[in-house]
Design a protein around this motif. Structure first.
Motif, mmCIF file in Angstrom:
data_model
loop_
_atom_site.group_PDB
_atom_site.id
_atom_site.type_symbol
_atom_site.label_atom_id
_atom_site.label_comp_id
_atom_site.label_asym_id
_atom_site.label_seq_id
_atom_site.Cartn_x
_atom_site.Cartn_y
_atom_site.Cartn_z
ATOM 1 N N ASN A 9 0.909 -1.384 -0.029
ATOM 2 C CA ASN A 9 -0.085 0.074 0.021
ATOM 3 C C ASN A 9 0.775 1.241 0.116
ATOM 4 O O ASN A 9 1.895 1.280 0.812
ATOM 5 N N GLU A 83 -12.089 8.577 -0.426
ATOM 6 C CA GLU A 83 -13.240 8.282 0.402
ATOM 7 C C GLU A 83 -13.782 6.560 0.067
ATOM 8 O O GLU A 83 -14.891 6.389 0.140
ATOM 9 N N ASP A 84 -12.867 6.124 -0.747
ATOM 10 C CA ASP A 84 -13.036 4.456 -0.894
ATOM 11 C C ASP A 84 -12.955 3.414 0.254
ATOM 12 O O ASP A 84 -12.062 3.028 0.451
ATOM 13 N N TRP A 85 -13.924 3.713 1.101
ATOM 14 C CA TRP A 85 -14.128 2.821 2.335
ATOM 15 C C TRP A 85 -14.104 1.407 2.138
ATOM 16 O O TRP A 85 -13.881 0.520 3.201
ATOM 17 N N ALA A 90 -8.376 -0.248 3.966
ATOM 18 C CA ALA A 90 -9.470 0.643 4.880
ATOM 19 C C ALA A 90 -9.827 -0.028 6.050
ATOM 20 O O ALA A 90 -10.534 0.191 6.961
ATOM 21 N N SER A 91 -9.412 -1.629 5.892
ATOM 22 C CA SER A 91 -9.725 -2.483 6.955
ATOM 23 C C SER A 91 -8.822 -3.516 7.396
ATOM 24 O O SER A 91 -8.048 -3.984 6.352
ATOM 25 N N SER A 117 -9.177 9.486 10.958
ATOM 26 C CA SER A 117 -9.489 8.830 9.904
ATOM 27 C C SER A 117 -10.325 9.435 8.760
ATOM 28 O O SER A 117 -11.480 9.215 8.565
ATOM 29 N N ASN A 119 -9.874 10.470 5.774
ATOM 30 C CA ASN A 119 -9.766 9.986 4.213
ATOM 31 C C ASN A 119 -9.282 8.797 4.478
ATOM 32 O O ASN A 119 -8.774 8.184 5.216
ATOM 33 N N LEU A 120 -9.157 8.244 3.081
ATOM 34 C CA LEU A 120 -8.440 6.617 2.961
ATOM 35 C C LEU A 120 -7.256 6.667 3.493
ATOM 36 O O LEU A 120 -6.591 5.553 4.002
ATOM 37 N N ARG A 123 -7.122 6.597 7.217
ATOM 38 C CA ARG A 123 -7.711 5.499 7.749
ATOM 39 C C ARG A 123 -6.732 4.206 7.413
ATOM 40 O O ARG A 123 -6.542 3.418 8.335
ATOM 41 N N ALA A 124 -5.947 4.101 6.319
ATOM 42 C CA ALA A 124 -4.951 3.118 6.141
ATOM 43 C C ALA A 124 -3.808 3.127 6.991
ATOM 44 O O ALA A 124 -3.399 2.149 7.428
#
Length: 212
Positions: A9, A83-85, A90-91, A117, A119-120, A123-124
């Motif tokens: 990533n 914003e591609d959750w 993102a998880s 978090s 934005n992506l 969050r990443a």
């Protein structure tokens, strides 16, 4: 393709030093890695300012442009929106890949240090920290304020690796590209990806001893 199954990533944020991120992307693709790329709006401005490369705004168009530019394999590079959750980074239940933020703005440092978090990319980074996955941050700022240093210390204590964009000179660089490659080589070494940009320290000395 020495690392055909490796996924990395990668995030570009708005610090100066777009050349570091683009060169790292080029090397990751050349090594056969799959790259999940995230690009902030500020990073697009910096790339347009510091290089001749103009990135399209839409993720799909950006992926096509970068794939063609670096002659990557189809589907080797995926670009995810801000914003591609549902993107894998993102998880914690997504693919357990390392995250490199290169270059890393001081704003991103602050967001990661405080658990934002929004934005992506943020969050990443939060996912990488909570899942204890490799998180490498490449800040490029001068001078650093007390707050910047506190954020870097806090993130280091949480498990992140800080590699400032501060190239060495013991390899006698002949160009700006050599200075960029110094940092990119260190990043690839930390990711465990084979690289020939820079010899490992002491390799020549070992070779001399073995030749005796």
């Amino acid at each position: 393709m020495s690392n055909p199954t490796t996924t990395v990533n990668l995030a570009f944020t708005g610090a100066s030093g777009a050349q570091y991120g683009l060169r790292l992307l080029e090397c990751l693709l050349a090594a056969g890695c799959r790259v999940h790329l995230m690009v902030s709006r500020a990073a697009q401005v910096v790339i347009a300012t510091e290089t001749d490369f103009k990135l399209p705004g839409a993720p799909k168009a950006m992926a096509v442009a970068l794939t063609e530019h670096f002659q990557a394999q189809p589907q080797q590079l995926l670009v995810f929106g801000r914003e591609d959750w549902f993107a894998p980074p993102a998880s914690g239940s997504g693919e357990p890949a390392p995250l490199v933020v290169c270059p890393c703005s001081t704003g991103t440092l602050s967001a990661l240090a405080t658990g934002a978090s929004n934005n992506l990319i943020e969050r990443a980074g939060d996912v990488a920290l909570k899942e204890r996955r490799p998180l490498i941050l490449v800040p490029r700022e001068a001078p650093y304020s007390e707050l910047h240093l506190e954020n870097m210390l806090k993130l280091t204590r949480m498990g992140a690796t800080i590699i400032p964009a501060s190239p060495g000179f013991y390899h006698q660089p002949q160009s700006v590209a050599d200075l960029v490659d110094f940092i990119v080589a260190r990043l690839l070494d930390h990711l465990g990806i084979d690289q020939t940009l820079m010899p490992k320290w002491g390799e020549s000395r070992v070779a001399q001893k073995l030749a005796r």
